[in-house]
Each structure stands twice: as structure tokens, then as C-alpha cells.
Write a protein that holds these residues in place. Structure first.
Motif, PDB file in Angstrom:
ATOM      1  N   ILE A  43      44.686  47.341   7.997  1.00 20.56           N
ATOM      2  CA  ILE A  43      44.254  46.233   7.137  1.00 20.56           C
ATOM      3  C   ILE A  43      44.793  46.535   5.743  1.00 20.56           C
ATOM      4  N   ARG A 104      39.828  50.687  12.180  1.00 15.47           N
ATOM      5  CA  ARG A 104      40.934  50.377  11.271  1.00 15.47           C
ATOM      6  C   ARG A 104      41.523  51.661  10.671  1.00 15.47           C
TER       7      ARG A 104
ATOM      8  N   PRO B  18      43.882  42.469  10.345  1.00 16.03           N
ATOM      9  CA  PRO B  18      44.790  43.262  11.182  1.00 16.03           C
ATOM     10  C   PRO B  18      46.024  42.533  11.708  1.00 16.03           C
TER      11      PRO B  18
END
Lengths: 436, 436
Positions: A43, A104, B18
Motif C-alpha cells: 500500500i 500489507r 493494494p
């Protein structure tokens, strides 16, 4: 221009020159590759955020260090000082767009106005992974497993990952009747490596008011023979089996099943100080230079984003401090020197041939060879100075005769070995055959 | 916690989720690969610099847009608003440590407090390359060649690179007796695509004071049939052959030799406005959506670092605006959707098998398969929600029977096709054989 400015960077900041940046890029790419292979996704978040968002939960030390200012729109803003707080804000803000467990990675710069000292910079790179939305042994183990795999990928295998569980320690302190002093006790225990056992004992005696308490704590934080024996001891001192010790045993089973148990030690002195961890915690030391400190740390927390959402999101994460890791690799002589990504250089032997050189370069590139054309007919020594600095393996020499015959002379620059009269295709073949 | 903070980002800033970040990372990696293959090397510079360093050469517009503040040490500092000024400072500061020609790439964020509007952000990513220390046609051509190759690598081949030479235009203005008005003329010419021929003509008449001058300028900036015919026309209007037209012809020969000449047009209306360019300049338009503007621009400059060093460093460079390029790819439907880098997911069918799942994962990873273990025994629909979001191709199902027999069921998640009773090795082989 008489009015010249002295070129310089701010105190605590630095430029990275090509050889060092190639090394950094290489490490980042390898770490990224491993993070991805375990299912972590990238991200990005802004470098600047509302100060209120970044600083609400922080202690005074952080506030002093942060780069904070009023922007042109009179907003109170700050540059991020870690990747965890922005991730918490991100998770709360995009909760409905995400799926859970959400895993993430984020590899990016953060800024802290710390007192500059050797190896400490005000701008540095963190490589974070977190799994949120799962309170499971599998998620704990996965982070521990990624840490080892990422370090192995960059050639660091002589490493020990120290693991502990804050929950067991908390139970032990409760049994000891010292729960309300846990902050001070954690702070002292955390200094064990730095100030030594005696000094820690003295602090603990003062904090707890009892020599026996201090000694029990010191006994608790000492490792036994091995992981399992230490766990047995902690369980006994904390009052028996509970979820925390069951969790540690489950994680240990997974380490064994994956065949990586030798890398981990159970180290009850690792607490991660006053951080917000509630479960497993860990720190990673290079066996060759533990003195530089932990190169990869993290742990489990109860509630990532409680400041921004009512959803309780338990999680577990770790962060590789790239700058400290590189300092360690340098100490261990484990850094590599690479001046560029080139396979070959087409030297400029004759300026009337510059168009021909571009043609040859285009043919070589189409075959997957990284090649540059030296752009001007400078002295050959000057051209070699560039290929030396860029660590180029192959030189390609084309004078008027070669150009007329549509051939090249290939030269292995390190050994000066020459391979004359090759067609461009033959030269390409040779270069590719020796590329590893 | 009653006192919750609304999670939000600053105006003009944004998070990248993402799937979008995977797309961005993919583009960056491809562009980087091409930059490297032409011999460009990476550097890094601080995000924060002395305002004096960053802003001395800037115009009022930049000053208004920059994020500037006083740091805790009372220094006047600013966040970089491009990668060129820091590179100039870098080159001057490290002159003795570098070799020339020096070719660097730098892919990083910059910040400008522009009025937020659709597709415009205050934090954006630039992908810069520059060659300094060579004033040669080969260096000019190389940048033009890299631009095409980088765009081709990301699948953008339907593209036109508009090239021009500021020197020829300057000669033409001199011949016209309008040199001292060149800034205003450049400003008007630069608006051709935006405001149209008539409005530009009106401005030119006002600036030059003569309709005939305005018409000559409009004639100059119109393209002829092809590159060579246009160059002939410009040469004629500028008063004949000179170094500038010779340079353009040499660059054109290199384009032909490399077989990439069809991508470039000579467009005399491209001037790059008031920028510091002195030689070739260029802009790049996606043929499918030229209206989003140039996605890659640059040119040659006389003296990169004159503000910081007496060494004259001529150079040539280009910059891909990643955010605008992505906006263009989205418009053209050329973005890809990818939710993760995973090959396979081991579902959690039975929580008593979590240790076994880790063992299987370790075996698969050792074979180069990117795999994650779903960490908890949640409802299978919840587990599928994650594999859907992450676009995982293969599911691996291991119930108690499979675990006992040391086999797995492999499932192609999109088609639900099942391959039961495979050994882990057989499953790995199948996954790898269908990986492209």
C-alpha cells in the motif's frame, strides 16, 4: 554567477551515491520479493498527515522529534515518523474496502529529528509487514518465518531471532504483586544488554522495594538451556499453563514443522520496552555484530486502530530497519560492490561511427543485453574510468575496419582478454553465455 | 475510546490501495529495468533540503506551492518539488566522487501545494533520467531512445514523441528581430494546443507589434509533411545550417539506425515554455488520449549546477510523470488488475492441522511457489473472499484424510476444477507448469 550557493544537505540527512544506492535497491528488492511470496501486498500512504492523526497516541519524546509545521492552508501537519500509525489510520479509513486478515507491506522513508550520531539519520527507510484481523498462532508464526526468509534472501543466515511473550511476563508480575509497576520494570529489564545485570538489579530493587522481587525478576528473564526448557520455566514462574504459553507452544511446533526452529531462541529479557505490544515480541541480532542492536523487531498488538475506529483489529507485525541492517552488513564485510547494471560498453573509438554504434547497441538490447554507448570520442583512459566506476564486464570495440566488416572486438575488461572479429550476434552470444 | 479521531488524509493527498499499488509498483519496476539497461544508475537525495538550495532559482509560482517551514533547529527548510534541483546540488557537492558523463535515474516522490483538481495531487511520483557532462548527439538520442523503450516495456507503443530544438527557434527569432521578446513569444506558442491558433495569433500580434511577425511565427511552428521536410523548413526560416540543425540531423540518423524513427515527429510548436532548456526538447503524447498532456518530457540544458559550482555541466534529461501516465492508462483501459503476488492459498479446513499446513507451505516455498496459509478456521466463504480479493489462482485443500495420506487437493479457483490426491511435489509441479 558570483553569487554561488554552497551545496550541502541538512544535518542528519545524506545523499546516497550510486554504488551504495545499488546495494540498497538490491536489498529492498530481495526483501520485497520475500514479503510478496508470503502473500503480503503493498500500500502507500502520504508522507504528510494531520499532526492530530500522527501524534495523538505518541509520547513526548516523539513529539519533540517530529517534523511538524503549518502548511499554506493553515493546517497543522507533520511528516510521518513511522509506518505503523499511518497504517492504523489507513486501515480504519478503508475498512470497508479491505478484506481480513489483511496483510500489507510498506517499504518507505520516515523522519525523526533525533540527535545525529554515528549511523543515526533523521531520514531513514523502514520495511514493515503487518497482518491485521487475525489473532492466531499461524499469523504470529508467519511473521517470524518471513523475518528469517527475508534475511536469508539477502545472505544473512548467521542470525538469531529472540522471541518472547508479553502475556506470560504480565502474569508473572501479577503473581509477584508488581503489576502496577510493570512500566518501570519493563524499562529496567529492557536495559539488560546495555547496563548489565547488576545495574538492572539495583533499579529493580528500588522499583519493587524488595531484593527478593528483584531476584525473582532476574531469574525470570534469564534463558534456560533451550527454547522448550525456558518455556517450561516461564510457565512455572507465571503460575502454570494459560493461553499465552499454549500460543508459544503452538508457534514452536510450527517452527519445527517448517524446519526453521534453530534460528529462534526464547529470550524472556526481550520486552520491547513501553511499546504497545501485548503478545509475542521479537528482536533480531546479527551473530557477527549483536552490538549494533536489533535489525528486525516487532510483535503482536491487541487493537491496531482503536484511535480511529470502533472495530477491534488485532494484529502482528515486524519492521526491518534497512539503514541499521546495512551498517551491520558493512561491519561484517557482507556488502557487495556494483557500479551499474550494465553488461557491456560500446566505446567511442571514432566519432564518425556514432550512428553505427547506436545501431549495434539497438541489436544488442533487443537480445536482452544491457549496454551503453560512450557518447563522445574522449581519450580511451577517460572511457575506461567510466567503465571501471560502473564495473562493466565487457567492452565492445568498433574502429573503422570493424565497422566496414560489420564485426566487433569483444574485450573482457577485467582481464583485458580480447575476442576479435566477432559478428554482433556472436558477441551477444558470448556475453549472454557468461551472464549468470 | 470515546475520543476517537476521524481517519482522513490531507486535501490533495491520497492513500493507494493494494491493487492500485501493485499496478504502480509494476510500472515502476519496468521503467527502472529499462533505465538500468541503458546504463543509468540510481542515487538518492533527502526529501528535505535548505530552502535556499531548492528555491533560489525558482519563480514566484514555485515558491507559493512549496511545503516550506522552520525546523526544530530554526533552519529554513523545504520539501523537494522536483528531482532536478536536488540533482544539480548533488552533482556539485559530489563532483569529485563522480565520473562523467554521469547518468543517473531517480524515481521518487515530490510535493507541490497546487490547487487540487481531478488527477492532480500534491504528492506525486517522478521517474527522472539525466546524463550530465556530455554535449553530444549520442546523449540526446539516448534519452529519446530510453523514453520509447520505457514506454514500450509497460505496453505503451501507440505513442508519439514530439521533438524540437530551442536553438533553431532562437535563431529564427533573432532573424525576425524578436529575440528580446522570446519569453512572451514562447509563452504564447506553448498555449497552441490549449487556446488554438487564432488566440495565439492575437497574442503574437500584440507581443511583436506586427501581423507579419505573428504569421511568420505561426508558419514556423507548423509541422511540414514529415520530420526531414520540417527540419528543412526550420533551417531555411532560421537562416541556414548551423550546429543546432546539424545536431538534429545527427539525432535523426541515429533514430533511423536504431529502427525507431517512426515514433518521433519534429514539432516546432513544442518549446517547454520558460524552462531552462537550451537544445533539444521533447514531449510525449499517448495517441489514444493526447488530451491528458505530455506523460514524458525533457530536454537539453547548458549548465545544470551553475548555482552551486563553477564547473559547467551540460546535460540532457527526461521525466516520466507516473501519476499522469497511470491516468492515461486508465482512460485507455490498459491497467491490469492483480490483487497479490500469490500463486496459491492453503485453506484452513481444520484448525487441528495448522502445524501441518505450515509444513506444506515450507515445502512449496522451497520450490519457488508464493503461498500463504489462511491463518484461522473461518467459514470457507470468508476464506474465498480473501483469495478472490487477492486474485489467487490455486487453492490447496487439506482435510484430515488428506493430511493422513500426506496428499492435497489442488483447486483452480476461477474454474473450480479440482485435482485430488496429489502429493505436495505433484501439486508444486502443476502450479509451476502453469505459471507464466
Amino acid at each position: 554567477m558570483a553569487d554561488r550557493i554552497q551545496p550541502r544537505v541538512l544535518k542528519g540527512f545524506r545523499d546516497i551515491l550510486p554504488a551504495a544506492e545499488i546495494e540498497r535497491a538490491d536489498l529492498q528488492e530481495k526483501i520485497t520479493k520475500v514479503y510478496r511470496s508470503f502473500g503480503f501486498v503493498p500500500i502507500d500512504t502520504p508522507v504528510l498527515e494531520y499532526s492530530e492523526i500522527l501524534l495523538r497516541k505518541s509520547n513526548g519524546e516523539t513529539e519533540k522529534q517530529v517534523f511538524r509545521f503549518e502548511d499554506n492552508g493553515k493546517r497543522d501537519v507533520a511528516m510521518r515518523f513511522d509506518l505503523t500509525v499511518p497504517f492504523a489510520r489507513f486501515t480504519a479509513e478503508h475498512e470497508s474496502e479491505l478484506y481480513f486478515p489483511f496483510k500489507r507491506y510498506h517499504i518507505a522513508k520516515v523522519w525523526r529529528g533525533e540527535k545525529p550520531q554515528a549511523g543515526r539519520y533523521r531520514e531513514f527507510m523502514q520495511c514493515d509487514i503487518d497482518t491485521v484481523g487475525s489473532d492466531s498462532a499461524a499469523a504470529d508464526f508467519e511473521i517470524l518465518s518471513v523475518m528469517k526468509a527475508a534475511l536469508a534472501e539477502i545472505g544473512v543466515t548467521d542470525v538469531t531471532i529472540h522471541v518472547n511473550h508479553r502475556g506470560i511476563f504480565n502474569r508473572f508480575l501479577e503473581k509477584l504483586g508488581q503489576s502496577e509497576k510493570s512500566e518501570d520494570i519493563l524499562r529496567s529489564v529492557d536495559k539488560l544488554a546495555k547496563i548489565g545485570r547488576d545495574a538492572v538489579r539495583a533499579e529493580l530493587v528500588e522499583t519493587t522495594g524488595a531484593e527478593s522481587c528483584a531476584d525473582e525478576i532476574l531469574e525470570y528473564i534469564a534463558s534456560a538451556d533451550d527454547f522448550d526448557a525456558t518455556l517450561d520455566k516461564l510457565e512455572r514462574m507465571a503460575g502454570g499453563e494459560a493461553d499465552d504459553t499454549k500460543r508459544m507452544r503452538e508457534i514452536r511446533e510450527m517452527m519445527k514443522a517448517a524446519g526453521i526452529d534453530a534460528t529462534y531462541v526464547l529470550d524472556p529479557s526481550i520486552t520491547r520496552g513501553l511499546d504497545y505490544y501485548t503478545g509475542v515480541v521479537y528482536e533480531t541480532f546479527l551473530n557477527g555484530c549483536p552490538e549494533i542492536g536489533s535489525v528486525c523487531s516487532g510483535g503482536r498488538y491487541d487493537n491496531l486502530a482503536g484511535l480511529y475506529t470502533k472495530t477491534k483489529l488485532p494484529g502482528v507485525g515486524a519492521s526491518i530497519g534497512l539503514d541499521r541492517l546495512i551498517a551491520g552488513l558493512e561491519k561484517l564485510g557482507k556488502t557487495t560492490k556494483k557500479g551499474s547494471y550494465l553488461d557491456a560498453e560500446i566505446f567511442c573509438m571514432d566519432k564518425s561511427l556514432v550512428v553505427h554504434y547506436q545501431k549495434v547497441a539497438a541489436v544488442l538490447r533487443a537480445k536482452g543485453i544491457a549496454v551503453e554507448v560512450f557518447p563522445e570520442q574522449k581519450k580511451i583512459a577517460q572511457q575506461y574510468a567510466v567503465t571501471d566506476a560502473k564495473c562493466v564486464k565487457w567492452g565492445i570495440i568498433i574502429g573503422t575496419d570493424e565497422a566496414a566488416g560489420n564485426v566487433v572486438t569483444l574485450k573482457k575488461l577485467e582481464t583485458r582478454e580480447q575476442f576479435p572479429s566477432l559478428t554482433v550476434e556472436q558477441a551477444a552470444e558470448k556475453i549472454l553465455s557468461e551472464k549468470n
